[in-house]
Design a protein around this motif. Structure first.
Motif, PDB file in Angstrom:
ATOM      1  N   GLY A 196       0.823  -1.194   0.000  1.00 28.51           N
ATOM      2  CA  GLY A 196       0.000   0.000   0.000  1.00 28.51           C
ATOM      3  C   GLY A 196       0.862   1.251   0.000  1.00 28.51           C
ATOM      4  O   GLY A 196       2.097   1.192   0.032  1.00 28.51           O
ATOM      5  N   VAL A 197       0.205   2.402  -0.024  1.00 28.21           N
ATOM      6  CA  VAL A 197       0.869   3.702  -0.094  1.00 28.21           C
ATOM      7  C   VAL A 197       0.657   4.435   1.226  1.00 28.21           C
ATOM      8  O   VAL A 197      -0.471   4.487   1.723  1.00 28.21           O
ATOM      9  CB  VAL A 197       0.294   4.528  -1.263  1.00 28.21           C
ATOM     10  CG1 VAL A 197       0.897   5.922  -1.296  1.00 28.21           C
ATOM     11  CG2 VAL A 197       0.539   3.813  -2.590  1.00 28.21           C
ATOM     12  N   PRO A 198       1.692   5.019   1.827  1.00 28.40           N
ATOM     13  CA  PRO A 198       1.494   5.728   3.095  1.00 28.40           C
ATOM     14  C   PRO A 198       0.564   6.914   2.934  1.00 28.40           C
ATOM     15  O   PRO A 198       0.639   7.657   1.965  1.00 28.40           O
ATOM     16  CB  PRO A 198       2.912   6.154   3.486  1.00 28.40           C
ATOM     17  CG  PRO A 198       3.678   6.169   2.208  1.00 28.40           C
ATOM     18  CD  PRO A 198       3.087   5.081   1.366  1.00 28.40           C
ATOM     19  N   ASP A 199      -0.320   7.069   3.915  1.00 29.15           N
ATOM     20  CA  ASP A 199      -1.325   8.141   3.893  1.00 29.15           C
ATOM     21  C   ASP A 199      -1.204   8.930   5.192  1.00 29.15           C
ATOM     22  O   ASP A 199      -0.136   9.439   5.497  1.00 29.15           O
ATOM     23  CB  ASP A 199      -2.709   7.524   3.681  1.00 29.15           C
ATOM     24  CG  ASP A 199      -3.732   8.504   3.137  1.00 29.15           C
ATOM     25  OD1 ASP A 199      -3.776   9.645   3.621  1.00 29.15           O
ATOM     26  OD2 ASP A 199      -4.511   8.137   2.240  1.00 29.15           O
ATOM     27  N   GLY A 200      -2.265   8.999   5.984  1.00 25.88           N
ATOM     28  CA  GLY A 200      -2.194   9.710   7.249  1.00 25.88           C
ATOM     29  C   GLY A 200      -1.396   8.931   8.287  1.00 25.88           C
ATOM     30  O   GLY A 200      -1.218   7.716   8.175  1.00 25.88           O
ATOM     31  N   LEU A 201      -0.940   9.648   9.324  1.00 26.89           N
ATOM     32  CA  LEU A 201      -0.178   8.981  10.374  1.00 26.89           C
ATOM     33  C   LEU A 201      -0.382   9.693  11.706  1.00 26.89           C
ATOM     34  O   LEU A 201      -0.828  10.840  11.767  1.00 26.89           O
ATOM     35  CB  LEU A 201       1.308   8.894  10.024  1.00 26.89           C
ATOM     36  CG  LEU A 201       2.113  10.179   9.819  1.00 26.89           C
ATOM     37  CD1 LEU A 201       2.576  10.778  11.158  1.00 26.89           C
ATOM     38  CD2 LEU A 201       3.338   9.908   8.959  1.00 26.89           C
ATOM     39  N   THR A 202      -0.027   8.971  12.782  1.00 26.75           N
ATOM     40  CA  THR A 202       0.019   9.549  14.112  1.00 26.75           C
ATOM     41  C   THR A 202       1.213   8.956  14.841  1.00 26.75           C
ATOM     42  O   THR A 202       1.811   7.978  14.392  1.00 26.75           O
ATOM     43  CB  THR A 202      -1.300   9.297  14.874  1.00 26.75           C
ATOM     44  OG1 THR A 202      -1.330  10.087  16.068  1.00 26.75           O
ATOM     45  CG2 THR A 202      -1.463   7.829  15.247  1.00 26.75           C
ATOM     46  N   VAL A 203       1.573   9.565  15.978  1.00 32.33           N
ATOM     47  CA  VAL A 203       2.724   9.127  16.762  1.00 32.33           C
ATOM     48  C   VAL A 203       2.262   8.881  18.188  1.00 32.33           C
ATOM     49  O   VAL A 203       1.585   9.731  18.785  1.00 32.33           O
ATOM     50  CB  VAL A 203       3.856  10.177  16.741  1.00 32.33           C
ATOM     51  CG1 VAL A 203       5.048   9.714  17.563  1.00 32.33           C
ATOM     52  CG2 VAL A 203       4.285  10.465  15.303  1.00 32.33           C
TER      53      VAL A 203
ATOM     54  N   LEU B 225       5.497   5.368  15.231  1.00 31.25           N
ATOM     55  CA  LEU B 225       4.615   5.898  14.205  1.00 31.25           C
ATOM     56  C   LEU B 225       3.564   4.861  13.823  1.00 31.25           C
ATOM     57  O   LEU B 225       3.877   3.670  13.692  1.00 31.25           O
ATOM     58  CB  LEU B 225       5.402   6.261  12.942  1.00 31.25           C
ATOM     59  CG  LEU B 225       6.297   7.489  12.949  1.00 31.25           C
ATOM     60  CD1 LEU B 225       7.502   7.303  13.867  1.00 31.25           C
ATOM     61  CD2 LEU B 225       6.759   7.809  11.537  1.00 31.25           C
ATOM     62  N   TRP B 226       2.343   5.327  13.597  1.00 34.86           N
ATOM     63  CA  TRP B 226       1.252   4.494  13.091  1.00 34.86           C
ATOM     64  C   TRP B 226       0.830   5.086  11.760  1.00 34.86           C
ATOM     65  O   TRP B 226       0.338   6.217  11.705  1.00 34.86           O
ATOM     66  CB  TRP B 226       0.101   4.476  14.086  1.00 34.86           C
ATOM     67  CG  TRP B 226       0.472   3.907  15.428  1.00 34.86           C
ATOM     68  CD1 TRP B 226       1.254   4.503  16.385  1.00 34.86           C
ATOM     69  CD2 TRP B 226       0.085   2.635  15.962  1.00 34.86           C
ATOM     70  NE1 TRP B 226       1.372   3.678  17.472  1.00 34.86           N
ATOM     71  CE2 TRP B 226       0.672   2.531  17.253  1.00 34.86           C
ATOM     72  CE3 TRP B 226      -0.699   1.582  15.497  1.00 34.86           C
ATOM     73  CZ2 TRP B 226       0.485   1.403  18.059  1.00 34.86           C
ATOM     74  CZ3 TRP B 226      -0.887   0.468  16.300  1.00 34.86           C
ATOM     75  CH2 TRP B 226      -0.294   0.386  17.558  1.00 34.86           C
ATOM     76  N   VAL B 227       1.048   4.342  10.684  1.00 34.61           N
ATOM     77  CA  VAL B 227       0.897   4.864   9.318  1.00 34.61           C
ATOM     78  C   VAL B 227      -0.229   4.123   8.610  1.00 34.61           C
ATOM     79  O   VAL B 227      -0.180   2.892   8.449  1.00 34.61           O
ATOM     80  CB  VAL B 227       2.210   4.709   8.530  1.00 34.61           C
ATOM     81  CG1 VAL B 227       2.062   5.295   7.130  1.00 34.61           C
ATOM     82  CG2 VAL B 227       3.374   5.370   9.267  1.00 34.61           C
ATOM     83  N   ALA B 228      -1.257   4.859   8.166  1.00 39.77           N
ATOM     84  CA  ALA B 228      -2.343   4.281   7.381  1.00 39.77           C
ATOM     85  C   ALA B 228      -1.860   4.005   5.966  1.00 39.77           C
ATOM     86  O   ALA B 228      -1.144   4.819   5.369  1.00 39.77           O
ATOM     87  CB  ALA B 228      -3.543   5.235   7.355  1.00 39.77           C
ATOM     88  N   LEU B 229      -2.257   2.857   5.415  1.00 37.00           N
ATOM     89  CA  LEU B 229      -1.781   2.436   4.099  1.00 37.00           C
ATOM     90  C   LEU B 229      -2.938   2.380   3.101  1.00 37.00           C
ATOM     91  O   LEU B 229      -3.785   1.476   3.143  1.00 37.00           O
ATOM     92  CB  LEU B 229      -1.083   1.083   4.193  1.00 37.00           C
ATOM     93  CG  LEU B 229       0.187   1.097   5.042  1.00 37.00           C
ATOM     94  CD1 LEU B 229       0.745  -0.302   5.195  1.00 37.00           C
ATOM     95  CD2 LEU B 229       1.230   2.032   4.444  1.00 37.00           C
ATOM     96  N   TRP B 230      -2.973   3.360   2.225  1.00 38.27           N
ATOM     97  CA  TRP B 230      -3.968   3.440   1.153  1.00 38.27           C
ATOM     98  C   TRP B 230      -3.715   2.287   0.179  1.00 38.27           C
ATOM     99  O   TRP B 230      -2.623   2.134  -0.357  1.00 38.27           O
ATOM    100  CB  TRP B 230      -3.823   4.784   0.443  1.00 38.27           C
ATOM    101  CG  TRP B 230      -4.703   4.982  -0.746  1.00 38.27           C
ATOM    102  CD1 TRP B 230      -4.387   4.740  -2.042  1.00 38.27           C
ATOM    103  CD2 TRP B 230      -6.047   5.483  -0.741  1.00 38.27           C
ATOM    104  NE1 TRP B 230      -5.436   5.067  -2.863  1.00 38.27           N
ATOM    105  CE2 TRP B 230      -6.472   5.519  -2.090  1.00 38.27           C
ATOM    106  CE3 TRP B 230      -6.918   5.899   0.254  1.00 38.27           C
ATOM    107  CZ2 TRP B 230      -7.737   5.969  -2.458  1.00 38.27           C
ATOM    108  CZ3 TRP B 230      -8.175   6.342  -0.109  1.00 38.27           C
ATOM    109  CH2 TRP B 230      -8.579   6.375  -1.450  1.00 38.27           C
ATOM    110  N   GLY B 231      -4.720   1.453   0.000  1.00 41.63           N
ATOM    111  CA  GLY B 231      -4.571   0.293  -0.865  1.00 41.63           C
ATOM    112  C   GLY B 231      -3.966  -0.905  -0.175  1.00 41.63           C
ATOM    113  O   GLY B 231      -3.882  -1.988  -0.771  1.00 41.63           O
ATOM    114  N   GLY B 232      -3.561  -0.744   1.076  1.00 45.71           N
ATOM    115  CA  GLY B 232      -2.910  -1.821   1.809  1.00 45.71           C
ATOM    116  C   GLY B 232      -3.777  -2.504   2.841  1.00 45.71           C
ATOM    117  O   GLY B 232      -3.369  -3.517   3.419  1.00 45.71           O
ATOM    118  N   GLY B 233      -4.966  -1.930   3.124  1.00 48.65           N
ATOM    119  CA  GLY B 233      -5.878  -2.545   4.085  1.00 48.65           C
ATOM    120  C   GLY B 233      -5.297  -2.687   5.475  1.00 48.65           C
ATOM    121  O   GLY B 233      -5.584  -3.666   6.174  1.00 48.65           O
ATOM    122  N   ALA B 234      -4.477  -1.723   5.905  1.00 47.96           N
ATOM    123  CA  ALA B 234      -3.794  -1.876   7.189  1.00 47.96           C
ATOM    124  C   ALA B 234      -3.275  -0.538   7.691  1.00 47.96           C
ATOM    125  O   ALA B 234      -3.159   0.439   6.951  1.00 47.96           O
ATOM    126  CB  ALA B 234      -2.625  -2.863   7.064  1.00 47.96           C
TER     127      ALA B 234
END
Length: 300
Positions: free
Chosen positions: A207-214, A220-229
């Motif tokens: 997937g592609v990195p999208d939004g994140l938080t720390v 880091l917690w990174v949302a993955l566009w297209g990655g389902g995770a």
């Protein structure tokens, strides 16, 4: 480390983004909020019941943060809006205080919109932009100062996404999605963002990195566009955990709840087969096993 997720709302957004949890700065914030970005709506989510209240703010609602004195700052399609706290007789307490738009930052002919943002430890609010056509290098990263002035912090951005700070405020993490990277900046009050370098690159197929938080431990917690995770990474960029979701287009995440130990995750219906993924556009939650940081407010 594998972490389960739970769907807590119906599919409530065509393009859910930008979850934020805050109760500390103003009584009218109401816990968890996010945006249905391309609908131009701010959503207030009750994580217990799944109920959602919605308020329309413009053609695009890209990102929002609480203001230190109460109310909200919102990035709209081409600029920023300040919203005063809701009055004591307001029946909703959502985005119903006096609204003051600060003006367009570019002409409508540019076909560029705001996309994602956040606040730094000194109380500035940032939001990055992107072309509707996702044209390479057409976006920038803007900073709104508490006095209302706006500066351009980065140019040559394609899809400006996640922006969050380390617990000590000395580093900031940033995503320009098509690069597949999470970059890290040094940060201080005098120089702002500087010393950009690559922290990690998301492997092909993830997937592609999208939004994140720390979180409070600096991971880091990174949302993955297209990655389902959502992936959890150490401050050194090592993959440390995975939150799996039953939908592919995962957009952003934020910690919330009374102990800031629940990870709330937004998702999108864009480019998604809804017959195969009927939960796309819902908000999800995961018991993270760690605590997040309180949201940084805008001081304007």
């Amino acid at each position: 480390m594998s972490i389960d997720s739970e769907q807590i709302t119906d599919p409530v957004a065509f393009h859910g983004e930008g979850p934020v949890w805050s109760t500390a700065w103003c009584a009218d914030w109401g816990g968890l909020r996010c945006v249905d970005l391309l609908a131009g709506d701010v959503l207030a989510v009750d994580p217990t019941t799944g109920a959602v209240r919605r308020d329309h703010v413009g053609a695009v609602a890209a990102a929002l943060r609480p203001r230190r004195t109460g109310g909200t700052v919102i990035a709209l399609e081409r600029g920023f809006m300040l919203v005063d706290p809701a009055g004591p007789d307001d029946p909703t307490g959502l985005i119903s205080g006096t609204r003051r738009y600060l003006g367009d930052l570019w002409d409508v002919a540019a076909e560029v919109r705001m996309n994602e943002g956040g606040c730094d430890p000194d109380g500035h609010f940032y939001c990055g932009s992107m072309a509707y056509a996702e044209t390479t290098g057409a976006g920038s990263l803007y900073r709104l100062s508490p006095d209302g002035t706006v500066s351009v912090e980065l140019t040559d951005v394609t899809i400006s996404n996640g922006l969050a700070w380390s617990p000590d405020g000395a580093q900031a993490y940033y995503v320009d999605s098509p690069t597949a990277r999470v970059d890290v900046f040094d940060y201080d009050t005098e120089r702002g963002l500087h010393g950009r370098r690559t922290l990690l690159t998301v492997p092909d197929g993830s997937g592609v990195p999208d939004g994140l938080t720390v979180d409070a431990d600096g991971y880091l917690w990174v949302a993955l566009w297209g990655g389902g995770a959502v992936h959890r990474y150490s401050p050194a960029g090592r993959l440390d955990g995975i939150v799996a979701l039953p939908v592919p287009r995962v957009t952003a995440c934020a910690f919330g709840g009374d102990r800031l130990d629940t990870l709330y995750i937004t998702t999108s219906q864009r480019h998604t087969d809804l017959t195969r993924y009927p939960a796309a556009g819902a908000v999800f939650a995961a018991a993270a096993g760690v605590r997040g940081q309180p949201v940084l407010p805008f001081l304007g």
